[in-house]
Design an enzyme around this catalytic site. Structure first.
Site, short mmCIF file in Angstrom:
data_model
loop_
_atom_site.label_atom_id
_atom_site.label_comp_id
_atom_site.label_asym_id
_atom_site.label_seq_id
_atom_site.Cartn_x
_atom_site.Cartn_y
_atom_site.Cartn_z
N ALA A 11 6.64 -8.36 -6.88
CA ALA A 11 7.85 -7.70 -6.37
C ALA A 11 7.96 -8.09 -4.88
O ALA A 11 7.26 -9.00 -4.45
CB ALA A 11 7.74 -6.19 -6.57
N GLY A 14 4.40 -8.65 -2.97
CA GLY A 14 3.54 -9.70 -3.51
C GLY A 14 4.16 -11.07 -3.35
O GLY A 14 3.48 -12.05 -3.00
N ASN A 32 2.85 -12.30 -12.62
CA ASN A 32 3.50 -10.99 -12.64
C ASN A 32 3.57 -10.53 -14.08
O ASN A 32 3.69 -11.36 -14.99
CB ASN A 32 4.91 -11.10 -12.04
CG ASN A 32 5.50 -9.73 -11.77
OD1 ASN A 32 5.04 -9.01 -10.88
ND2 ASN A 32 6.52 -9.35 -12.55
N ARG A 33 3.49 -9.21 -14.30
CA ARG A 33 3.54 -8.69 -15.67
C ARG A 33 4.73 -9.27 -16.43
O ARG A 33 4.57 -9.82 -17.51
CB ARG A 33 3.62 -7.16 -15.64
CG ARG A 33 3.73 -6.53 -17.01
CD ARG A 33 3.76 -5.03 -16.92
NE ARG A 33 4.91 -4.54 -16.14
CZ ARG A 33 5.19 -3.25 -15.96
NH1 ARG A 33 4.40 -2.34 -16.48
NH2 ARG A 33 6.23 -2.89 -15.25
N SER A 128 0.23 -3.77 6.44
CA SER A 128 1.34 -3.05 7.09
C SER A 128 2.44 -4.03 7.49
O SER A 128 2.22 -5.23 7.59
CB SER A 128 0.82 -2.34 8.33
OG SER A 128 1.90 -1.78 9.03
N LYS A 182 -5.43 2.33 7.13
CA LYS A 182 -4.00 2.13 6.86
C LYS A 182 -3.29 3.48 6.72
O LYS A 182 -2.16 3.67 7.20
CB LYS A 182 -3.81 1.29 5.59
CG LYS A 182 -2.37 1.18 5.07
CD LYS A 182 -1.53 0.35 5.99
CE LYS A 182 -0.06 0.20 5.68
NZ LYS A 182 0.56 0.69 4.54
N HIS A 185 -2.87 4.94 10.10
CA HIS A 185 -1.79 4.16 10.73
C HIS A 185 -0.43 4.73 10.32
O HIS A 185 0.44 4.96 11.16
CB HIS A 185 -1.92 2.69 10.32
CG HIS A 185 -0.67 1.89 10.51
ND1 HIS A 185 0.38 1.96 9.62
CD2 HIS A 185 -0.29 1.03 11.47
CE1 HIS A 185 1.36 1.16 10.05
NE2 HIS A 185 0.97 0.59 11.16
N ASN A 186 -0.25 4.97 9.03
CA ASN A 186 1.03 5.51 8.56
C ASN A 186 1.28 6.91 9.12
O ASN A 186 2.40 7.26 9.45
CB ASN A 186 1.07 5.55 7.03
CG ASN A 186 1.30 4.18 6.44
OD1 ASN A 186 0.94 3.17 7.03
ND2 ASN A 186 1.88 4.11 5.26
N GLU A 189 2.42 6.61 12.53
CA GLU A 189 3.83 6.16 12.47
C GLU A 189 4.76 7.39 12.32
O GLU A 189 5.80 7.46 12.96
CB GLU A 189 3.96 5.21 11.29
CG GLU A 189 5.29 4.56 11.09
CD GLU A 189 5.26 3.67 9.84
OE1 GLU A 189 4.36 2.82 9.72
OE2 GLU A 189 6.13 3.86 8.97
N HIS A 453 -19.47 38.13 9.50
CA HIS A 453 -19.67 36.68 9.50
C HIS A 453 -20.59 36.20 10.62
O HIS A 453 -20.86 35.00 10.70
CB HIS A 453 -18.32 35.96 9.57
CG HIS A 453 -17.50 36.13 8.31
ND1 HIS A 453 -17.97 35.74 7.08
CD2 HIS A 453 -16.28 36.66 8.11
CE1 HIS A 453 -17.06 36.02 6.16
NE2 HIS A 453 -16.02 36.58 6.75
P1 NDP Z 1 6.53 -1.87 -6.28
O1 NDP Z 1 5.69 -0.82 -5.69
O2 NDP Z 1 7.97 -1.59 -6.52
O3 NDP Z 1 5.86 -2.34 -7.67
C1 NDP Z 1 6.47 -3.29 -8.51
C2 NDP Z 1 5.44 -4.28 -9.01
O4 NDP Z 1 4.40 -3.61 -9.73
C3 NDP Z 1 6.06 -5.28 -9.97
O5 NDP Z 1 5.44 -6.53 -9.78
C4 NDP Z 1 5.70 -4.68 -11.32
O6 NDP Z 1 5.69 -5.62 -12.37
C5 NDP Z 1 4.30 -4.20 -11.04
N1 NDP Z 1 3.85 -3.21 -12.00
C6 NDP Z 1 4.26 -1.93 -12.12
N2 NDP Z 1 3.60 -1.32 -13.12
C7 NDP Z 1 2.73 -2.22 -13.64
C8 NDP Z 1 1.75 -2.19 -14.67
N3 NDP Z 1 1.52 -1.06 -15.35
N4 NDP Z 1 1.06 -3.31 -14.90
C9 NDP Z 1 1.27 -4.43 -14.20
N5 NDP Z 1 2.17 -4.52 -13.20
C10 NDP Z 1 2.89 -3.44 -12.92
O7 NDP Z 1 6.42 -3.23 -5.40
P2 NDP Z 1 6.37 -3.48 -3.84
O8 NDP Z 1 6.36 -4.96 -3.69
O9 NDP Z 1 7.40 -2.69 -3.11
O10 NDP Z 1 4.96 -2.89 -3.39
C11 NDP Z 1 3.74 -3.37 -3.92
C12 NDP Z 1 2.60 -2.59 -3.32
O11 NDP Z 1 2.60 -2.76 -1.92
C13 NDP Z 1 2.68 -1.08 -3.56
O12 NDP Z 1 1.39 -0.59 -3.76
C14 NDP Z 1 3.24 -0.55 -2.27
O13 NDP Z 1 2.87 0.79 -2.03
C15 NDP Z 1 2.60 -1.50 -1.27
N6 NDP Z 1 3.29 -1.64 0.00
C16 NDP Z 1 4.64 -1.72 0.03
C17 NDP Z 1 5.31 -1.85 1.24
C18 NDP Z 1 6.79 -1.96 1.26
O14 NDP Z 1 7.34 -1.98 2.37
N7 NDP Z 1 7.46 -2.06 0.12
C19 NDP Z 1 4.57 -1.90 2.50
C20 NDP Z 1 3.16 -1.91 2.35
C21 NDP Z 1 2.57 -1.76 1.14
P3 NDP Z 1 7.03 -5.88 -13.23
O15 NDP Z 1 7.85 -6.84 -12.42
O16 NDP Z 1 6.55 -6.48 -14.51
O17 NDP Z 1 7.72 -4.57 -13.43
#
Ligand code: NDP
Length: 477
Positions: A11, A14, A32-33, A128, A182, A185-186, A189, A453
């Site tokens: 997503a 990643g 990716n899944r 972050s 982390k 840190h949040n 923030e 106490h």
């Molecule tokens: P999301 O948190 O929206 O997660 C979506 C991703 O997770 C997709 O690739 C999805 O695959 C996969 N997924 C969900 N459920 C499953 C499962 N059961 N098995 C396998 N894959 C699964 O994505 P983000 O990119 O926003 O965030 C990713 C991580 O990074 C999270 O932990 C988030 O907290 C952290 N993070 C996010 C920040 C941000 O600004 N967004 C900042 C810092 C950290 P599919 O496409 O198949 O549905």
């Protein structure tokens, strides 16, 4: 097998992390899944570097050089466990699983323990800077074994933000240390944003200033000791005019702040560790209060406010300077508390976290990046065992210079009925730390009275109990 490192979960985060890795010359296995995201990454960005795409987890793992390093970047929580369960039978002893999602550090500790049983290394890594940071250089906070950092360190340091030639990444400590830092840190923030919001509210009502005028004040502040990403974007947001109505953008946004939960985690953990992080707690509660629309309405009906404006306008420049100094002093307190929490977590879990290095890696790539962090690093360089940041010479001067302004702002805003929970609680914390005798002595007396106490005395060793119900004589407990 040709890939140096793999990313599963493509997503926004990643995908951008994988692109950042590829752009820095690492061969990146991607998975990716649902395979559409994998295909679109390679189709849209394949030219940026070398990607090895796989549809199945087994092929993905096979495409990695050993010892394998697999980054998981999926939705934090159950999804992370599901992916780990899928990976375990496919990996071999010595391979490294890296969770770059926003995991709770307790989950990271649990996962590290479980993977160790399989001979696998686990690195809970805080990342972050949101999607922009993931692509162009985040602040990276890796936890886990020294051994795993030997492989991950050079890769992460190559893709992290870089300030003055220093990468915003260091090995924070074992198991949950990275995700803990982390989390704090949040939390910081949250406090930073609440303080900025209170400063805005004070300037807006105290001077009856427009958002555009306040944006100019923040721009000016950003040229001094408050210089930071958050101050910079505050000026952007305040000067933005809504396209639909022509009104200041900040006036058409519903005044109910949301939260994803890391502030809450920080406060919950601080309660467990017994660390008073009042700035972060007030910031978290202020967001909750803003969301209680019904209660706010009920209170407004019975306690109407006149919404007095320009209550501080007599000495305009003086008031702006007072707010700036109060903001800086409160910010010092919020950070001092955050660093106390890192120390407490580090002591509790045996992580041995270098607080100065933490300040160094927050200087770039993350939301709280600020000039101020250099001062924190210097303070810990000078004295790694500093009992509180407030006691370091630079901050002693900063707070001493600001304390009169701080008191005026908190006093005037209380009289005007403008809430400043973070400004005022930070001042109360500061005064609490420096007060010679605290009324905690009375609390000890009350506890001994109703619950036997016991209490300690100032003049002799040992615990004592007074027979409150009879002759009030004192006995050694
Ligand atoms: P999301 O948190 O929206 O997660 C979506 C991703 O997770 C997709 O690739 C999805 O695959 C996969 N997924 C969900 N459920 C499953 C499962 N059961 N098995 C396998 N894959 C699964 O994505 P983000 O990119 O926003 O965030 C990713 C991580 O990074 C999270 O932990 C988030 O907290 C952290 N993070 C996010 C920040 C941000 O600004 N967004 C900042 C810092 C950290 P599919 O496409 O198949 O549905």
């Amino acid at each position: 097998a040709t890939a140096d490192i793999g990313v599963t979960g493509l997503a926004v985060m990643g995908r951008n992390l994988a692109r950042n890795l590829a752009r820095h010359g690492h061969t990146v296995a991607v998975h990716n899944r649902s395979p559409e995201k994998t295909h679109s990454l390679v189709t849209d960005h394949g030219y940026e570097g070398t990607f090895v795409a796989s549809e199945s987890m087994a092929d993905f793992v096979q495409s990695l050089k050993r010892p394998r390093a697999v980054i998981i970047m999926v939705k934090a929580g159950k999804a992370t466990d599901a992916v780990i369960d899928e990976l375990i039978p496919l990996l071999e002893e010595g391979d490294i699983v890296v969770d770059c999602g926003n995991a709770h550090f307790a989950d990271t500790r649990r996962r590290e323990e479980a993977l160790k049983e399989h001979g696998l290394h686990f690195s809970g890594t805080g990342v972050s800077g949101g999607e922009e940071g993931a692509l162009n250089g985040p602040s990276i906070m890796p936890g886990g074994s020294e051994h795993s950092y030997e492989k991950l360190g050079p890769i992460f340091e190559s893709i992290a933000a870089n300030v003055d030639g220093t990468p915003c990444c260091f090995h924070v400590g074992p198991d949950g240390a990275g995700h803990f830092v982390k989390m704090v840190h949040n939390g910081i923030e949250y406090a930073d944003m609440q303080l900025i919001a209170e400063a805005y509210d004070l300037l807006r009502s105290g001077l009856d200033a427009t958002p555009a005028q306040i944006a100019d004040i923040f721009r000016e502040w950003n040229r001094g000791s408050l210089e930071s990403f958050l101050i910079e974007i505050t000026a952007d947001v305040l000067s933005h005019v809504d396209g639909r109505t022509g009104r200041p953008f900040v006036d058409i946004v519903l005044d109910q702040a949301e939260q994803k939960g890391t502030g809450r985690w920080t406060v919950q953990t601080a309660l467990d560790l017994g660390v008073p992080i009042t700035g972060i707690a007030e910031a978290t509660f202020a967001r909750s209060l803003s969301g209680h629309a019904e209660q706010r309405e009920a209170a407004r009906e019975v306690f109407p406010t006149t919404n007095e404006l320009a209550w501080a306008a007599d000495d305009r420049e003086g008031f702006i300077e007072d707010v700036r100094k109060a903001l800086y002093a409160s910010k010092v307190v919020a950070y001092a508390q955050g660093y106390d929490m890192i120390k407490a977590g580090s002591d509790e879990y045996g992580w041995d976290i270098d607080r100065g290095a933490t300040a160094t890696i927050w200087r770039g790539g993350c939301i709280i990046r600020a000039r101020f962090l250099d001062r924190i690093r210097e303070a810990y360089d000078e004295n790694p065992e500093l009992p509180t940041l407030l006691a370091s010479p630079y901050f002693v001067k900063a707070v001493s210079d600001g304390v009169d302004s701080w008191r005026r702002v908190v006093g005037d805003s209380a009289r005007a009925g403008v809430p400043t929970p973070a400004f005022s609680s930070s001042l109360a914390y500061f005064d609490g730390l420096r007060r010679r005798r605290l009324p905690a002595a009375l609390i000890q007396g009350l506890r001994d009275n109703f619950g036997a106490h016991t209490y300690l005395r100032t003049d002799t060793e040992g615990a004592f109990h007074t027979l409150w119900g009879s002759d009030k004589t004192e006995h050694k407990a």
